[in-house]
Design a protein around this motif. Structure first.
Motif, PDB file in Angstrom:
ATOM      1  N   PHE A   1      54.857  70.432 157.975  1.00  0.00           N
ATOM      2  CA  PHE A   1      55.738  69.965 158.675  1.00  0.00           C
ATOM      3  C   PHE A   1      55.484  70.703 160.071  1.00  0.00           C
ATOM      4  O   PHE A   1      55.524  71.932 160.410  1.00  0.00           O
ATOM      5  CB  PHE A   1      57.202  70.546 158.460  1.00  0.00           C
ATOM      6  N   LEU A   2      55.019  69.744 160.962  1.00  0.00           N
ATOM      7  CA  LEU A   2      54.711  70.020 162.517  1.00  0.00           C
ATOM      8  C   LEU A   2      56.020  70.187 163.400  1.00  0.00           C
ATOM      9  O   LEU A   2      56.633  69.032 163.595  1.00  0.00           O
ATOM     10  CB  LEU A   2      53.666  69.320 162.909  1.00  0.00           C
ATOM     11  N   PRO A   3      56.663  71.278 163.731  1.00  0.00           N
ATOM     12  CA  PRO A   3      58.054  71.383 163.984  1.00  0.00           C
ATOM     13  C   PRO A   3      58.336  71.265 165.610  1.00  0.00           C
ATOM     14  O   PRO A   3      59.211  71.928 166.144  1.00  0.00           O
ATOM     15  CB  PRO A   3      58.405  72.872 163.656  1.00  0.00           C
ATOM     16  N   TYR A   4      57.388  70.485 166.083  1.00  0.00           N
ATOM     17  CA  TYR A   4      57.403  70.182 167.709  1.00  0.00           C
ATOM     18  C   TYR A   4      58.435  69.275 167.926  1.00  0.00           C
ATOM     19  O   TYR A   4      58.237  68.413 168.860  1.00  0.00           O
ATOM     20  CB  TYR A   4      56.293  69.913 168.182  1.00  0.00           C
ATOM     21  N   LEU A   5      59.918  69.562 167.841  1.00  0.00           N
ATOM     22  CA  LEU A   5      60.814  68.516 167.944  1.00  0.00           C
ATOM     23  C   LEU A   5      61.069  68.359 169.355  1.00  0.00           C
ATOM     24  O   LEU A   5      61.729  67.307 169.754  1.00  0.00           O
ATOM     25  CB  LEU A   5      62.102  68.905 167.284  1.00  0.00           C
ATOM     26  N   GLY A   6      60.946  69.326 170.163  1.00  0.00           N
ATOM     27  CA  GLY A   6      61.089  69.229 171.719  1.00  0.00           C
ATOM     28  C   GLY A   6      59.733  69.501 172.534  1.00  0.00           C
ATOM     29  O   GLY A   6      59.902  70.234 173.677  1.00  0.00           O
ATOM     30  N   GLY A   7      58.594  69.307 171.942  1.00  0.00           N
ATOM     31  CA  GLY A   7      57.550  69.725 172.367  1.00  0.00           C
ATOM     32  C   GLY A   7      57.134  71.097 172.120  1.00  0.00           C
ATOM     33  O   GLY A   7      57.893  71.763 171.358  1.00  0.00           O
ATOM     34  N   GLU A   8      56.220  71.766 172.610  1.00  0.00           N
ATOM     35  CA  GLU A   8      55.897  73.168 172.460  1.00  0.00           C
ATOM     36  C   GLU A   8      55.160  73.555 173.925  1.00  0.00           C
ATOM     37  O   GLU A   8      54.690  73.137 174.532  1.00  0.00           O
ATOM     38  CB  GLU A   8      54.892  73.157 171.313  1.00  0.00           C
ATOM     39  N   ARG A   9      55.397  74.953 173.940  1.00  0.00           N
ATOM     40  CA  ARG A   9      54.922  75.711 175.180  1.00  0.00           C
ATOM     41  C   ARG A   9      53.768  76.740 174.636  1.00  0.00           C
ATOM     42  O   ARG A   9      52.876  77.046 175.491  1.00  0.00           O
ATOM     43  CB  ARG A   9      55.705  76.460 175.872  1.00  0.00           C
ATOM     44  N   THR A  10      53.676  76.827 173.336  1.00  0.00           N
ATOM     45  CA  THR A  10      52.604  77.901 172.917  1.00  0.00           C
ATOM     46  C   THR A  10      52.035  77.401 171.571  1.00  0.00           C
ATOM     47  O   THR A  10      52.908  77.615 170.469  1.00  0.00           O
ATOM     48  CB  THR A  10      52.922  79.213 172.839  1.00  0.00           C
ATOM     49  N   PRO A  11      51.204  76.388 171.636  1.00  0.00           N
ATOM     50  CA  PRO A  11      50.173  75.997 172.726  1.00  0.00           C
ATOM     51  C   PRO A  11      51.000  75.046 173.605  1.00  0.00           C
ATOM     52  O   PRO A  11      52.075  74.577 173.333  1.00  0.00           O
ATOM     53  CB  PRO A  11      49.058  75.308 171.996  1.00  0.00           C
ATOM     54  N   ASN A  12      50.363  74.725 174.702  1.00  0.00           N
ATOM     55  CA  ASN A  12      51.153  73.916 175.715  1.00  0.00           C
ATOM     56  C   ASN A  12      50.992  72.524 175.367  1.00  0.00           C
ATOM     57  O   ASN A  12      50.036  71.954 176.304  1.00  0.00           O
ATOM     58  CB  ASN A  12      50.294  74.219 177.300  1.00  0.00           C
ATOM     59  N   TRP A  13      51.854  72.098 174.735  1.00  0.00           N
ATOM     60  CA  TRP A  13      51.792  70.741 174.166  1.00  0.00           C
ATOM     61  C   TRP A  13      53.372  70.254 174.440  1.00  0.00           C
ATOM     62  O   TRP A  13      53.762  69.888 173.539  1.00  0.00           O
ATOM     63  CB  TRP A  13      51.513  70.536 172.727  1.00  0.00           C
ATOM     64  N   PRO A  14      53.708  69.809 175.786  1.00  0.00           N
ATOM     65  CA  PRO A  14      55.072  69.410 176.031  1.00  0.00           C
ATOM     66  C   PRO A  14      55.307  68.036 175.504  1.00  0.00           C
ATOM     67  O   PRO A  14      56.253  67.637 175.198  1.00  0.00           O
ATOM     68  CB  PRO A  14      54.969  69.272 177.684  1.00  0.00           C
TER      69      PRO A  14
END
Length: 298
Positions: free
Chosen positions: A109-122
């Protein structure tokens, strides 16, 4: 508040760090070396209140992901006859997740439901990968999904921890560009775990296993407020003793090190089961490969 929180848990010497599990996740630790500014790392080059370095990383994916997965995917569709849907608690979801082995049977499960800042993947999004007829045909669907989400968030934190250690490691490069020496103080072996997620027993052991760290648990929920009080008391103590040595940069950490920090009796250490550790390592590598393949080009 992070600087004060570090003081409030007694984290004022190199080798110790704090991890906060809240709506967002933060990790900050005391280092004797500054952050290496490479223009890529998401590590913030803060200093603590004692004159040392306090590099910090923050992740967007943390307890909010577990809350959303629990509410949307794990709760029952049927109601109790009065129009209210039955709601599974975090405690019950955790109990079911403990029945699933590390690695979630290949589910990532890649948990980037709102993007991510670390790493910088908005622009990153949440992804559920590795589904097969075998792992989809699960009676314990709640346990599988909840554990997959928890592992995904833990892997985000583990990646952030790696960035944190690399960014503040002192470097001596030879003529070929190879790193020949690093400051060992930036390899944190003890984490003080705080925040709402720190109470979860499964998550505690998972973090210790994945990050290979020892975990300690401060009892004081308002560690930032306690740290601020320590700082004021240290200054007042220094003034009352007529200490006029340019403020004595060491007075604050010396004062804090003399204060008893109320910790839980339990200390969580990495598992001694090699199969468990290898399963987490394999799952972490799978997470890194999949996340970079999908989002590192953005």
């Amino acid at each position: 508040d992070n600087m004060c929180s570090a003081m409030g848990v007694g984290c004022v010497t190199p080798g110790n760090a704090v991890m906060s599990l809240g709506t967002s996740g933060t990790i900050f630790g005391v280092s004797s070396t500054p952050v290496i500014q490479d223009g890529i790392s998401g590590v913030a080059p803060f200093q603590d209140a004692t004159g040392k370095h306090l590099p910090l990383v923050c992740t967007m994916s943390c307890t909010g992901v577990l809350e959303y997965v629990l509410d949307v995917w794990c709760n029952k569709d049927d109601d109790d006859g009065n129009g209210f849907k039955a709601k599974i608690s975090h405690a019950e979801a955790t109990r079911q997740a403990q029945c699933i082995s590390p690695g979630c049977r290949g589910v990532t499960f890649l948990p980037y439901l709102g993007g991510e800042r670390t790493p910088n993947w908005p622009h990153a999004t949440g992804s559920l990968l590795g589904l097969t007829p075998t792992n989809m045909n699960q009676k314990n669907r709640v346990g599988l999904l909840y554990r997959a989400a928890m592992e995904g968030v833990t892997f985000v934190l583990a990646d952030a921890m790696i960035q944190l250690e690399q960014a503040c490691s002192s470097r001596n490069d030879d003529k070929n560009g190879n790193v020949t020496d690093k400051d060992s103080s930036t390899t944190w072996k003890t984490l003080y775990l705080v925040g709402g997620g720190s109470k979860n027993p499964l998550w505690r052991q998972m973090i210790a296993d994945v990050l290979n760290v020892e975990l300690k648990f401060p009892k004081e929920a308002e560690s930032a407020a306690l740290g601020a009080a320590f700082q004021v008391a240290a200054v007042a103590s220094s003034l009352s003793n007529n200490n006029d040595n340019d403020g004595d940069k060491n007075s604050v950490d010396k004062y804090i090190m003399d204060q008893p920090i109320d910790l839980e009796d339990v200390v969580v250490r990495p598992s001694q089961d090699k199969n468990v550790l290898e399963a987490y390592q394999d799952a972490f590598k799978r997470y890194q490969t999949l996340s970079k393949t999908l989002f590192d080009h953005q």
